[in-house]
Design a protein around this motif. Structure first.
Motif, PDB file in Angstrom:
ATOM      1  N   ARG A  11       0.851  -1.184   0.000  1.00  0.00           N
ATOM      2  CA  ARG A  11       0.000   0.000   0.000  1.00  0.00           C
ATOM      3  C   ARG A  11       0.892   1.241   0.000  1.00  0.00           C
ATOM      4  O   ARG A  11       1.849   1.326   0.755  1.00  0.00           O
ATOM      5  N   VAL A  12       0.534   2.191  -0.863  1.00  0.00           N
ATOM      6  CA  VAL A  12       1.291   3.428  -0.991  1.00  0.00           C
ATOM      7  C   VAL A  12       0.328   4.594  -0.837  1.00  0.00           C
ATOM      8  O   VAL A  12      -0.745   4.588  -1.445  1.00  0.00           O
ATOM      9  N   PHE A  32       4.375   4.105   2.972  1.00  0.00           N
ATOM     10  CA  PHE A  32       4.047   2.812   2.381  1.00  0.00           C
ATOM     11  C   PHE A  32       3.947   1.777   3.489  1.00  0.00           C
ATOM     12  O   PHE A  32       4.461   1.966   4.595  1.00  0.00           O
ATOM     13  N   SER A  33       3.278   0.698   3.186  1.00  0.00           N
ATOM     14  CA  SER A  33       3.274  -0.471   4.058  1.00  0.00           C
ATOM     15  C   SER A  33       3.267  -1.699   3.171  1.00  0.00           C
ATOM     16  O   SER A  33       2.742  -1.672   2.052  1.00  0.00           O
ATOM     17  N   ARG A  80       8.529   5.338   5.131  1.00  0.00           N
ATOM     18  CA  ARG A  80       8.397   6.535   4.307  1.00  0.00           C
ATOM     19  C   ARG A  80       9.580   6.557   3.349  1.00  0.00           C
ATOM     20  O   ARG A  80      10.710   6.287   3.737  1.00  0.00           O
ATOM     21  N   GLU A  81       9.287   6.889   2.091  1.00  0.00           N
ATOM     22  CA  GLU A  81      10.328   7.008   1.082  1.00  0.00           C
ATOM     23  C   GLU A  81      10.365   8.453   0.590  1.00  0.00           C
ATOM     24  O   GLU A  81       9.334   9.080   0.388  1.00  0.00           O
ATOM     25  N   TYR A  82      11.571   8.965   0.399  1.00  0.00           N
ATOM     26  CA  TYR A  82      11.779  10.342  -0.018  1.00  0.00           C
ATOM     27  C   TYR A  82      12.298  10.379  -1.443  1.00  0.00           C
ATOM     28  O   TYR A  82      13.039   9.489  -1.865  1.00  0.00           O
ATOM     29  N   PHE A  83      11.929  11.434  -2.173  1.00  0.00           N
ATOM     30  CA  PHE A  83      12.401  11.582  -3.550  1.00  0.00           C
ATOM     31  C   PHE A  83      12.414  13.056  -3.935  1.00  0.00           C
ATOM     32  O   PHE A  83      11.775  13.886  -3.284  1.00  0.00           O
ATOM     33  N   LYS A  84      13.171  13.363  -4.998  1.00  0.00           N
ATOM     34  CA  LYS A  84      13.213  14.734  -5.525  1.00  0.00           C
ATOM     35  C   LYS A  84      12.102  14.902  -6.528  1.00  0.00           C
ATOM     36  O   LYS A  84      11.803  13.996  -7.301  1.00  0.00           O
TER      37      LYS A  84
END
Length: 85
Positions: A11-12, A32-33, A80-84
């Motif tokens: 799940r996002v 996410f999970s 948690r995922e981080y991005f630009k």
């Protein structure tokens, strides 16, 4: 399925890809999970491999439980995922 681990749920959260006038930040994140099944060794290796992502990932919770009915282990990860942008 990868290396003896089967992802059974992913799940996002909603991800905002474009900035608003109020938010001019160049980075963003999403939560996410996931749930996966496998042997203890395979699940712990899979969990450890999250540290090798090309992006920054923070793990908020991680746990392994046993489902008695099917005699399988279940890995649950929330993060948690981080991005630009």
């Amino acid at each position: 399925q990868k290396e003896g681990v089967t992802i059974t749920a992913l799940r996002v959260s909603q991800v905002q890809l474009t900035g608003t006038k109020q938010s001019e930040s160049t980075s963003a994140s999403f939560t996410f999970s996931l749930e996966a099944e496998g042997s203890y060794d395979k699940l712990t290796n899979f969990g450890a491999s999250l540290a090798n992502f090309n992006r920054i990932v923070t793990i908020e919770s991680i746990g392994i439980t046993k489902e008695a009915k099917r005699d399988v282990l279940i890995l649950e990860v929330r993060g948690r995922e981080y991005f630009k942008k």
